[in-house]
Design a protein around this motif. Sequence first.
Motif, PDB file in Angstrom:
ATOM      1  N   UNK A  62       2.697   2.906  12.322  1.00  0.00           N
ATOM      2  CA  UNK A  62       2.618   1.463  12.072  1.00  0.00           C
ATOM      3  C   UNK A  62       1.201   1.054  11.696  1.00  0.00           C
ATOM      4  N   UNK A  63       0.233   1.487  12.485  1.00  0.00           N
ATOM      5  CA  UNK A  63      -1.150   1.103  12.223  1.00  0.00           C
ATOM      6  C   UNK A  63      -1.663   1.686  10.914  1.00  0.00           C
ATOM      7  N   UNK A  64      -1.281   2.912  10.604  1.00  0.00           N
ATOM      8  CA  UNK A  64      -1.690   3.528   9.333  1.00  0.00           C
ATOM      9  C   UNK A  64      -1.098   2.755   8.160  1.00  0.00           C
ATOM     10  N   UNK A  65       0.168   2.406   8.251  1.00  0.00           N
ATOM     11  CA  UNK A  65       0.806   1.634   7.180  1.00  0.00           C
ATOM     12  C   UNK A  65       0.114   0.281   7.013  1.00  0.00           C
ATOM     13  N   UNK A  66      -0.123  -0.400   8.114  1.00  0.00           N
ATOM     14  CA  UNK A  66      -0.736  -1.727   8.042  1.00  0.00           C
ATOM     15  C   UNK A  66      -2.140  -1.654   7.448  1.00  0.00           C
ATOM     16  N   UNK A  68      -3.265   0.632   5.341  1.00  0.00           N
ATOM     17  CA  UNK A  68      -3.126   0.934   3.915  1.00  0.00           C
ATOM     18  C   UNK A  68      -2.614  -0.255   3.113  1.00  0.00           C
ATOM     19  N   UNK A  69      -1.817  -1.101   3.740  1.00  0.00           N
ATOM     20  CA  UNK A  69      -1.192  -2.228   3.044  1.00  0.00           C
ATOM     21  C   UNK A  69      -1.970  -3.528   3.175  1.00  0.00           C
ATOM     22  N   UNK A  70      -2.948  -3.529   4.066  1.00  0.00           N
ATOM     23  CA  UNK A  70      -3.745  -4.740   4.252  1.00  0.00           C
ATOM     24  C   UNK A  70      -3.017  -5.861   4.961  1.00  0.00           C
ATOM     25  N   UNK A  71      -2.078  -5.503   5.839  1.00  0.00           N
ATOM     26  CA  UNK A  71      -1.381  -6.534   6.616  1.00  0.00           C
ATOM     27  C   UNK A  71      -1.571  -6.269   8.103  1.00  0.00           C
ATOM     28  N   UNK A  72      -1.411  -7.290   8.896  1.00  0.00           N
ATOM     29  CA  UNK A  72      -1.536  -7.158  10.351  1.00  0.00           C
ATOM     30  C   UNK A  72      -0.227  -6.603  10.922  1.00  0.00           C
ATOM     31  N   UNK A  73      -0.328  -5.813  11.989  1.00  0.00           N
ATOM     32  CA  UNK A  73       0.894  -5.298  12.624  1.00  0.00           C
ATOM     33  C   UNK A  73       1.850  -6.409  13.070  1.00  0.00           C
ATOM     34  N   UNK A  74       1.317  -7.555  13.417  1.00  0.00           N
ATOM     35  CA  UNK A  74       2.196  -8.659  13.832  1.00  0.00           C
ATOM     36  C   UNK A  74       3.081  -9.132  12.681  1.00  0.00           C
ATOM     37  N   UNK A  75       2.631  -8.911  11.451  1.00  0.00           N
ATOM     38  CA  UNK A  75       3.448  -9.282  10.289  1.00  0.00           C
ATOM     39  C   UNK A  75       4.723  -8.438  10.226  1.00  0.00           C
ATOM     40  N   UNK A  76       4.611  -7.191  10.667  1.00  0.00           N
ATOM     41  CA  UNK A  76       5.792  -6.316  10.699  1.00  0.00           C
ATOM     42  C   UNK A  76       6.812  -6.891  11.679  1.00  0.00           C
TER      43      UNK A  76
END
Length: 91
Positions: A62-66, A68-76
Amino acid sequence: MPIEKAQEIATDALIHLTRDPEQVGRFLAVSGIGPESIRDAAEEPGFLAGVLEFYMADEAMLLAYCENSGIRPTMIAMARFALAGDPADYA
């Protein structure tokens, strides 16, 4: 979060997932679908929420994806909620 934004986040997460053969294999095993039916499954209600739940179950991924994507984990989590509602509703 608007449903369209949630779908955009989840679709991007799915595309990102398909770039890692090990993780996509694990996702397919957990979801019970075969690689040949992933496109059909993606059109089913709840599938994109399941993609986000898969990320949420693995903090490192999750953290790696966020990152790389420039979004906060809370957005997921917000996107998952927009797509499937409150998990307590299913208990």
